[in-house]
Design a protein around this motif. Structure first.
Motif, PDB file in Angstrom:
ATOM      1  N   ALA A 162       0.832  -1.197   0.000  1.00 18.75           N
ATOM      2  CA  ALA A 162       0.000   0.000   0.000  1.00 18.75           C
ATOM      3  C   ALA A 162       0.860   1.236   0.000  1.00 18.75           C
ATOM      4  O   ALA A 162       0.601   2.211  -0.713  1.00 18.75           O
ATOM      5  CB  ALA A 162      -0.918  -0.013   1.223  1.00 18.75           C
ATOM      6  N   ASP A 163       1.886   1.153   0.824  1.00 15.80           N
ATOM      7  CA  ASP A 163       2.821   2.279   0.893  1.00 15.80           C
ATOM      8  C   ASP A 163       3.407   2.541  -0.470  1.00 15.80           C
ATOM      9  O   ASP A 163       3.481   3.679  -0.921  1.00 15.80           O
ATOM     10  CB  ASP A 163       3.894   1.928   1.923  1.00 15.80           C
ATOM     11  N   GLN A 164       3.838   1.446  -1.134  1.00 10.72           N
ATOM     12  CA  GLN A 164       4.419   1.565  -2.457  1.00 10.72           C
ATOM     13  C   GLN A 164       3.451   2.240  -3.408  1.00 10.72           C
ATOM     14  O   GLN A 164       3.819   3.132  -4.155  1.00 10.72           O
ATOM     15  CB  GLN A 164       4.760   0.160  -3.016  1.00 10.72           C
ATOM     16  N   LYS A 165       2.280   1.817  -3.354  1.00  8.51           N
ATOM     17  CA  LYS A 165       1.335   2.231  -4.383  1.00  8.51           C
ATOM     18  C   LYS A 165       0.717   3.596  -4.084  1.00  8.51           C
ATOM     19  O   LYS A 165       0.562   4.423  -4.972  1.00  8.51           O
ATOM     20  CB  LYS A 165       0.221   1.190  -4.490  1.00  8.51           C
ATOM     21  N   TYR A 166       0.371   3.845  -2.830  1.00  6.69           N
ATOM     22  CA  TYR A 166      -0.459   5.024  -2.568  1.00  6.69           C
ATOM     23  C   TYR A 166       0.271   6.179  -1.908  1.00  6.69           C
ATOM     24  O   TYR A 166      -0.154   7.305  -2.035  1.00  6.69           O
ATOM     25  CB  TYR A 166      -1.690   4.613  -1.747  1.00  6.69           C
ATOM     26  N   ARG A 167       1.386   5.884  -1.182  1.00  6.00           N
ATOM     27  CA  ARG A 167       2.104   7.028  -0.626  1.00  6.00           C
ATOM     28  C   ARG A 167       2.993   7.643  -1.692  1.00  6.00           C
ATOM     29  O   ARG A 167       3.074   8.851  -1.808  1.00  6.00           O
ATOM     30  CB  ARG A 167       2.931   6.600   0.579  1.00  6.00           C
ATOM     31  N   ARG A 168       3.570   6.747  -2.463  1.00 10.63           N
ATOM     32  CA  ARG A 168       4.446   7.237  -3.501  1.00 10.63           C
ATOM     33  C   ARG A 168       3.664   7.942  -4.585  1.00 10.63           C
ATOM     34  O   ARG A 168       4.025   8.984  -5.077  1.00 10.63           O
ATOM     35  CB  ARG A 168       5.228   6.059  -4.113  1.00 10.63           C
TER      36      ARG A 168
END
Lengths: 510, 101, 164, 349, 653
Positions: free
Chosen positions: E545-551
């Protein structure tokens, strides 16, 4: 002293009132009717107050006078637990019917209230008559005012054809009923319910068994039409659609259902037991059929008509399952159904007074304008779909649970009706009351006024009272119905063992 | 010489049959009416004969009632005939068919 | 004596009745009927019903038939006209009459022994007997009949009255 | 057998005597009327034939008998002939049941009454009612509008008044409890005038009704509308002549005598003495037998006198008055009389 | 003789609130309404707390019942009787406690709504029925609560009744629940038919009295009950109503559709575990349903953009876990997860509500973002909840979910497969929760700061702002509970003493005694290892999720694939039901019933009769020619017939 004559008064006073209404100036008609019906209600309350709850079986408040010597027709009236509550119910609904007709009946008020009162007499008579001929007289009397009320005060032009339909449907089987009665009299020499029950006991194997069968079927047909049971409901839709609310409240249900119980099951136990599988099947079909038909209606009143068919079929299921619980439940459900359906028809009447239509496609968003009406409507709806803690649930539950062990598969199918009832009722509520007002300008009108509240709130209160305090009512019902169940059990036991032998399985599942 | 009651009855039957026949073939409404009276009389005769047979006056009493009814019938019937004649100006039953829908 | 009287007046009766049937004019039919009724009165006398015989004369011959004759005169009724339905009526009526008579007469004839026979003077119903039954046992029907005739009178008056 | 023969012969003898006497009486009633009316109108009346005109009836009869019997061409012949016969026959029949003297038997046969019938009164009423046909048929068969109207009037009048007449005698019958005329007379015989129905029997109202109705029944003045010469030429008589007319004529006067006789029997003690048993029998058995006949004839004569007197005195009614009087006055009065009599009898039983 | 605990008072308190507000609320000032609405639940909560203090002095289970029965007919009777045992107590605490907090929150959230009084009366009504449900000592009374909460749910979902979608959703919820109730009803009929009673105690006593009784009818009853439970607890196949139920006000979603009502199914299975213990087949069905639902709902949640719908599917998924726990006969774990879930899911909803409130009714996550600074309290409490639901140590969710997974792993009936799916689902859970977290609070703001008229009554919201304290207080309390609520069930393997499990043990004692599928007692090491594995799964989810949505917070159009399409449309389940059940049914009614039967047979019969009668009358009418001589003929014929019958056919009668 009053105990012996109370029933006679209840029968007589509305008839006298019906005449007086015609004599009074028209503007006093509704006021007079209201006072009279309220007085009658108070009088009817005498019955539960003085009912002997410890007496098992038999009738109370009896009056038995020889009326005509030959043929031996007696003026024999009396009530047991079941009919007592039905009498009270009739008395309870009457003032509400007057209240709800207060404004909606504009012309020919005297005729309307006179017929309404006459109908009261007929209903009291049907419920208390213990002599078959007397009963038949009231039974026929109950048809005529209803037909006239539908015909004259019908909603639209087709009121007359609806009245005619109702009349023919009710009348032709009544003729068969009369023939059957006379046959019975020829065989037994009496019209008295109690004596007939004794004399017919064991007659099913006697030399006149075939005739008895035909007579029982004639009785069944007459009552089943009036209830109505599934394929005989041809009059119901138009009748209810056209009937003014005060009439729709009393059109279907209790008369026929009570008669099925008292004059078919009690009088012809063996024949009733034989025909029971058919009746149960028809009842289940009726439940589902009525529900599914209600699902696709666009006219609220028609929807209510099919809902009535469905609800009545539940009671038929209870009656013809013959267990103590289902019979109690059925009897109890007659009360519930009458009250909640009565409330529904009153509310529909109120709605119609405001908007002049029953077409759901033209209604909508009424709740925003008339929140109180919506509230009452939703409560009534919930009662009708059998929400626990409201009366109908108890009745339905007892019917279904009582019938379950006898007909598991059919009862399971009938229970589907519970789902469907929620579907069509809530759908109706949504289409009529929720959403934004569809054609805003047209949908005006004032919320329920004091008169209408006085008419509807008592029914709501009763729904709750019936739902949470059923033993209060059951106490009286329990004095007579378990005996019917026991007798039916005695009748069906040999049949069951016979069929068990036939199918090579044991009667007991456990 | 005694006369068998049966003869009286047969006479009564004959009168009655003639009455029926007249009732059917007469065209004048008054004649039809009269044939009804004839039938009534035939029946009366049978009543009286039976009264004699059983030595009971009830048969005769019944004849009285028949007479009274016949009188009433004649009064009303003739009044009707007069009324009809006034409006239709005929006594022929084939032309008096207002009751046809 | 009895037999002779019976035959004479019985034949008179039959003749009157047949004449009623065959006459084309209502007044003749009416007179024939009077003959029948009067003869019947004699037969009643033979059967020991003297009060009834006189009542027959007074009521039937003297009142009802007078009324008929009066109306026939009043309306000046003429000969009957032949119409379309006559033939059918003849076809149905005469055989029907014969059949009916055959059936009834046959029945009575076969049962004749059970009826017994009447002798002159063997039975006489006195006025007193009649009164006893009529005003004791059958008082209510009697009163009802009186109301009937009252209603009939009123009805006749209303019906026959000219509209003003 | 012998007994039967004697009965037949004696009865035939009675019939012959009574008929002759009756017909003679009829003839002389006509004379009486003409004479009396003449006196009332201050003239002599017939006086040329025989002393005091006593042979006048014979001459009249001869005239009518010898007159040509005209038969109008348009009439219904059988009925036209039948009508006067019915009228006369009925008029002559009534006398058969009337007792005109004591019940004195000779060879077991009652010599002062032709036939003693239990329901004698009814026979009289029945025969009278049959008499209507004579008038009705005469009018109809004459095929003449005056005749028809006259007979219609007459028929209506007779039917109407027959009711009142019939009801008026019921009081008497109630008192007696019998329809036998001898019983009726016997009840009145005991105390003379005091026990007559008209007086002691308190049937004076019934008597009055009977009297009035009897006038109407016989088509006499003031109820002689059917033959009102000035309106209908002669009513149902119009087309009749000679013997047939004579028969009607005789029938009318015979009816007068009949009615008088009935009134005598019902209301005035019949053949009984007006003094009752006040005077013990005098004279022999012949006087004993014939004195009641005298009383009877005397009372009837009084009636005939009254008839003529009324004819000479009263004017004719209008038709609607006639009907109104009959239906609206006499009939209710007669009913009231029956009711009152019944009540009184019920109380004093 | 133990003194009474006045259990009857417990449901009646909120009922009083309902009656007062329902009847007169329209005319009362808002403050008064709030006072009534808060006071009665608070009183109930206080009573529950008081009961807790008293409970040690009572023998549990403790039954109280009214003198008058509710239904009494020959052969069957049902009482108003209330049952108090450990399970009930737990439920009571959750219902009144969380319930009160949400009431409190609502005072702020609904402050400017039209029909404020109505809302609170409904909420109180819900509490009344929920407490009835929880306290019921027999099936029938349970059913009263069961249907009653359905009613309250219906009313509250349809609170904005002028909105068609809301009214529809309410109706759908009720009807779908009714399908479940159908099963419940049939189960009761079977119970009556076989046991003659619906009282828990009697039924269970009857079952335990026959140790050999197994399967058969019991399976039937159990499966029917499961049908009921799937309806109420939104499991496959009857879950479809829950996502739609998000049309209701957010506090409703929190209270009813997350914390309490939807867990009624789990509660019911736990309550009737005696039945289930005797029917392994039913248990397997429960486990299968639970696992399938958990996984399936999680996959759908991944694709949803409406913040409340994500939470709705998440709820379904978590309920699946509870079912799974029950399915492997570890009812206490199910209840434990129920409790912790009540904390964090209520919190999630309330926080989401706070966000929505702040944004003036905006629910689409694609129009949020960067709210971390604007709504600090909301953000931090939400974070606690996210960590809890994802199952990170030491948050509440960790303990319950971990326990379930461990029990599943050890379960003999296909437990490994369930475990595997459950584990994967745990990862998915972390993924979609953090997706929500990122999309809402991180990245650049994508909302427009303007008053939104869409959400009625929020026209005042000028700018994005933190919610008032009445709303934040419940958030904080629930945040703390999300953090520490799970510690009561700290497993022994991780050094705790599993107080919760022991507390509930008496209730489920029979389960371990009788159940055929005896668990192998997991070793401490295995359990520790399983915990690590599930933590790992959660961490992977977070990472993705971090990979996809924070970035890439702008969340570009996701690549279209058949699967993603399928998932995005929620597997076309609604459409499937519509096409398979609803539309054929309506079509059948319209065509076959209304068309063929009603207008064909019924009305056709009418018409046929009409025609027959008409033809007959026409024939008879011909006889009425008006010609007197023809009448005379008929008369003569009739007389002749009578004569013939009398003379020659006398033997006929």
């Amino acid at each position: 002293m009053l105990n012996a004559s109370i029933l006679t008064w209840l029968i007589l006073l509305p008839a006298i009132g019906a005449v007086l209404v015609l004599l009074l100036p028209a503007r006093f008609a509704r006021g007079f009717s209201l006072v009279l019906t309220l007085a009658l209600f108070v009088m009817a309350l005498h019955l539960p107050a003085h009912f002997n709850y410890s007496q098992t079986g038999g009738f109370q408040f009896q009056r038995d006078i020889l009326w005509i010597t030959n043929p031996a027709i007696r003026y024999h009236v009396g009530v047991d637990g079941l009919s007592m509550w039905l009498v009270v119910l009739v008395a309870f609904l009457a003032p509400l019917g007057v209240l709800i007709s207060w404004r909606s009946v504009g012309e020919r008020q005297r005729a309307f209230y006179s017929l309404l009162l006459l109908q009261q007499t007929a209903m009291y008579g049907v419920f208390v008559a213990l002599d078959l001929m007397l009963y038949y007289a009231f039974w026929e009397l109950s048809i005529v005012p209803l037909a006239l009320l539908i015909g004259i005060f019908g909603r639209s032009g087709s009121g007359r054809s609806a009245a005619l339909k109702f009349f023919l449907y009710a009348f032709i089987p009544s003729a068969l009923l009369l023939v059957g009665m006379l046959w019975l009299y020829a065989q037994t020499g009496t019209f008295d319910l109690v004596l007939l029950r004794q004399q017919l006991h064991g007659a099913s194997t006697g030399p006149h068994a075939a005739g008895l069968w035909l007579v029982s079927l004639a009785f069944l047909l007459a009552f089943a039409v009036k209830a109505p049971v599934f394929p005989l409901h041809g009059w119901l839709r138009d009748g209810i659609q056209e009937a003014p609310p005060a009439v729709a409240m009393i059109l279907a249900g209790k008369l026929g259902l009570y008669s099925l119980l008292r004059w078919h099951v009690e009088l012809f136990p063996t024949e009733a037991a034989h025909v029971a599988p058919l009746m149960v099947a028809l009842a289940v079909i009726g439940i589902l059929y009525g529900a599914l038909m209600a699902l696709v209606q666009t006219d609220v009143k028609r929807l209510a008509a099919y809902a009535t068919l469905s609800a009545v079929s539940f009671i038929v299921l209870g009656i013809y399952s013959f267990s103590a619980a289902s019979l109690d439940g059925a009897a109890f459900q007659i009360l519930n159904e009458s009250i909640s359906a009565g409330a529904l028809f009153m509310l529909l009447g109120i709605l119609y007074e405001r908007y002049g239509t029953f077409d759901m496609t033209r209604l909508g968003g009424v709740a925003a304008r008339l929140p109180q009406l919506a509230t009452l409507f939703v409560i009534t709806t919930l009662a009708l779909i059998g929400l626990p803690s409201l009366g109908n649930f108890v009745g339905e539950f007892l019917i279904l649970s009582g019938s379950f062990s006898a007909h598991p598969a059919l009862v399971a199918a009938a229970t589907v009706g519970v789902i469907l009832s929620a579907a069509y009722m809530l759908w109706m509520v949504q289409r009529v009351f929720y959403g934004v007002p569809s054609n805003g300008a047209a949908l005006t009108g004032t919320d329920v006024n004091w008169r209408e509240r006085a008419a509807v709130w008592p029914t709501v209160a009763l729904m709750i009272a019936l739902g949470v305090a059923s033993p209060f009512w059951m106490r009286a019902l329990d004095r007579s119905l378990p005996q019917v169940a026991a007798r039916m059990a005695a009748v069906t036991a040999p049949m069951q063992t016979a069929s068990a032998r036939l199918y090579g399985r044991t009667a007991s599942a456990r | 010489m005694s006369v068998p009651i049966a003869w009286y009855l047969i006479l009564s039957a004959a009168l009655f049959s003639i009455g029926v026949c007249a009732f059917l073939i007469k065209r004048n409404i008054i004649s039809i009416f009269m044939s009804i009276e004839l039938m009534l009389n035939a029946v009366n005769l049978a009543f009286v004969a039976f009264a004699n047979r059983w030595h009971q006056v009830n048969g005769q009493i019944f004849v009285f009632f028949v007479m009274v009814v016949a009188a009433a019938e004649a009064a009303v019937g003739l009044a009707i005939i007069i009324a009809v004649f006034r409006s239709r100006n005929t006594l022929n039953v084939d032309q008096i068919d207002l009751m046809k829908l | 004596m009895h037999l002779a009287l019976f035959i004479i007046f019985g034949l008179l009766c039959l003749g009157g009745a047949l004449n009623l049937l065959l006459q084309q004019h209502p007044i003749n039919s009416a007179l024939s009927l009077i003959v029948v009724m009067s003869s019947l009165a004699v037969l009643y006398l033979l059967l020991g019903a003297e009060f009834l015989a006189l009542a027959q004369i007074i009521v039937y011959s003297g009142a009802i038939m007078v009324l008929f004759v009066f109306v026939i005169m009043l309306l000046n009724a003429g000969l009957e006209e032949k119409t379309r339905g006559s033939r059918a009526a003849y076809l149905a009526g005469i055989p029907g009459m014969l059949a009916l008579f055959g059936v009834l007469a046959g029945t009575f004839f076969t049962l004749r022994s059970s009826f017994g026979s009447a002798r002159l003077g063997a039975y006489l119903a006195t006025t007193h007997d009649l009164a006893q039954v009529l005003f004791r046992n059958l008082l209510l029907p009697f009163e009802v009949t009186s109301i009937l005739i009252l209603v009939a009178i009123l009805g006749a008056v209303v019906l026959a009255r000219k509209e003003h | 057998m012998n007994q039967f023969l004697i009965f037949i012969l004696l009865t035939l003898l009675k019939i012959a005597v009574v008929t002759v006497v009756f017909l003679t009486a009829v003839a002389y009633t006509v004379l009486l009327e003409r004479k009396l009316v003449g006196r009332i109108q201050n003239r002599w009346g017939p006086s040329r034939v025989g002393p005091f005109g006593l042979m006048q009836p014979l001459a009249d009869g001869l005239k009518l008998f010898l007159k040509e019997d005209l038969m109008p061409s348009a009439v219904e012949r059988p009925l036209f002939i039948l009508a006067p016969i019915i009228a006369l026959a009925c008029a002559l029949t009534s006398i058969a049941v009337m007792p005109y003297g004591r019940d004195i038997r000779w060879h077991g046969v009652d010599m002062f009454q032709i036939a003693n019938i239990n329901v004698g009164l009814l026979v009289i009423l029945g025969v009278t009612s049959i008499g209507v046909y004579g008038i009705a048929l005469s009018g109809w068969s004459s095929n003449n509008k005056y005749s028809l109207l006259g007979s219609l009037r007459s028929t209506a009048q007779m039917i109407s008044y027959e009711l009142a007449l019939g009801l008026s005698v019921i009081g008497v019958v109630l008192r007696t409890g019998s329809l036998n005329l001898r019983d009726i007379v016997n009840l009145q015989a005991t105390h003379g005038v005091l026990s007559w129905n008209a007086f002691g029997g308190v049937q004076i109202v019934a008597f009055f009704i009977y009297l009035t109705a009897a006038f109407a029944e016989t088509n006499r003045t003031p109820f002689d509308l059917p033959e009102a010469e000035s309106e209908l030429t002669a009513g149902y008589h119009t087309e009749y002549s000679s013997m047939k007319f004579a028969m009607f004529f005789m029938a009318e006067y015979a009816n007068m005598i009949n009615v008088g006789a009935v009134a005598t029997l019902l209301f005035l003690g019949g053949w009984s003495s007006p003094f009752g048993h006040l005077f013990p029998d005098f004279g022999g058995p012949v006087v004993h037998a014939l004195l009641p006949v005298f009383w009877f004839v005397a009372k009837v004569f009084c009636f005939l006198f009254l008839y003529v007197w009324v004819r000479g005195t009263l004017p004719r009614f209008r038709y609607d008055q006639l009907m109104g009087f009959g239906w609206k006055f006499l009939l209710p009065l007669a009913i009231a009389n029956v009711v009152v009599t019944g009540l009184v009898l019920a109380v004093h039983g | 003789m133990t003194p009474s605990l006045h259990l009857w008072l417990l449901p009646l308190l909120p009922l009083a609130g309902f009656v007062l507000n329902g009847l007169w609320g329209r005319r009362l000032p808002q403050a008064m309404v709030s006072a009534i609405a808060l006071l009665f639940p608070l009183a109930a909560f206080a009573q529950v707390l008081w009961i807790c203090t008293q409970v040690s002095s009572f023998a549990l289970p403790h039954v109280e019942r009214f003198a008058t029965p509710w239904i009494a007919v020959p052969g069957f009777h049902a009482n108003f009787s209330f049952l108090l045992d450990q399970l009930t107590l737990v439920m009571l605490l959750v219902v009144t406690g969380v319930g009160f907090l949400i009431h409190l929150y609502s005072v702020g959230y609904m402050a400017h709504e039209e029909g404020y009084w109505r809302f609170f009366s409904y909420l109180n009504l819900f509490l009344f029925f929920m407490l009835t449900l929880v306290l019921a000592a027999n099936f029938l009374l349970l059913f009263v609560g069961w249907e009653g909460v359905g009613l309250a749910s219906y009313l509250l979902i349809g609170f904005y009744y002028t909105k068609d979608s809301a009214a529809n959703a309410g109706k759908k919820a009720f009807i779908v629940n009714r399908i479940g109730d159908f099963g419940f009803l049939l189960a009761m009929f079977l119970l009556i038919a076989h046991f003659g009673t619906l009282s828990f105690a009697s039924v269970f006593a009857a079952i335990t009295a026959h140790p050999t009784m197994q399967g058969g009818v019991l399976t039937g009853i159990a499966l029917l009950l499961v049908l009921g439970a799937t309806g109420k607890s939104a499991q496959i196949p009857l879950y479809v109503w829950l996502p739609d139920a998000m049309e209701g006000p957010t506090p409703v979603s929190a209270l009813i559709h997350a914390a309490t009502m939807v867990t009624a199914g789990v509660y019911m299975i736990a309550r009737t575990h005696v039945l289930f213990d005797r029917s392994p087949a039913a248990l397997t069905v429960v486990a299968t349903i639970g696992t399938a639902t958990a996984f399936f709902a999680a996959t759908v949640a991944v694709t949803q953009n409406d913040i409340k719908r994500v939470l709705a599917y998440s709820t379904i998924s978590q309920l699946g876990y509870m079912f799974l726990a029950c399915g492997v006969a570890t009812y206490s774990m199910g209840v434990f997860h129920l409790v912790t879930h009540a904390f964090f899911k209520a919190l999630l909803f309330l926080a989401a509500g706070s966000v929505i409130h702040a944004l003036g009714g905006q629910q689409d996550m694609r129009t949020m973002g960067g709210l971390r600074k604007k709504l600090p309290v909301t953000f931090w409490t939400m974070t606690a909840a996210v960590l809890a639901i994802s199952g990170f140590f030491p948050f509440a969710g960790f303990f319950s979910k971990d326990a379930i997974l461990a029990a599943t792993y050890m379960a003999p009936n296909g437990g490994k497969i369930f475990y595997a799916v459950g584990l994967f689902t745990a990862g998915l859970t972390a993924y979609y929760m953090f997706r929500l977290w990122y999309m809402t609070f991180f990245g650049a703001p994508r909302y427009t700061e303007q008053p939104h008229e869409a959400h009625a009554g929020h026209g005042h919201a000028h700018g994005v702002h933190e919610s008032p304290w009445v709303m934040l207080l419940p958030l904080v309390v629930l945040g703390l509970l999300s953090l520490a609520g799970g510690w009561i069930g700290w497993p022994t393997a991780l050094g705790g003493n599993d107080w919760f499990g022991h507390f509930l043990a008496p209730v489920f004692r029979d389960a371990t005694a009788n159940v055929q599928l005896l668990h192998a007692e997991p070793s401490a090491g295995l359990e520790r290892m399983l915990s690590v594995v599930s933590m790992l799964a959660a961490a992977i989810g977070w990472f993705l999720a971090d990979q996809k949505y924070r970035r890439k917070p702008l969340a570009p159009e996701e690549p279209k694939s058949a699967f993603s399409d399928l998932v995005a449309h929620k597997y076309w389940i609604d459409e499937l039901y519509g096409a398979v059940v609803v539309r054929p049914l309506l079509a059948f009614s319209r065509v076959a019933l209304a068309g063929a039967v009603e207008s064909g047979i019924i009305d056709g019969t009418n018409r046929a009769w009409t025609r027959i009668a008409g033809a007959g009358s026409n024939g008879v009418r011909r006889i009425q020619s008006g010609n007197i001589r023809s009448y005379a003929g008929w008369l003569a014929a009739g007389a002749a017939a009578v004569l013939l019958i009398v003379l020659y056919f006398a033997h006929l009668y």
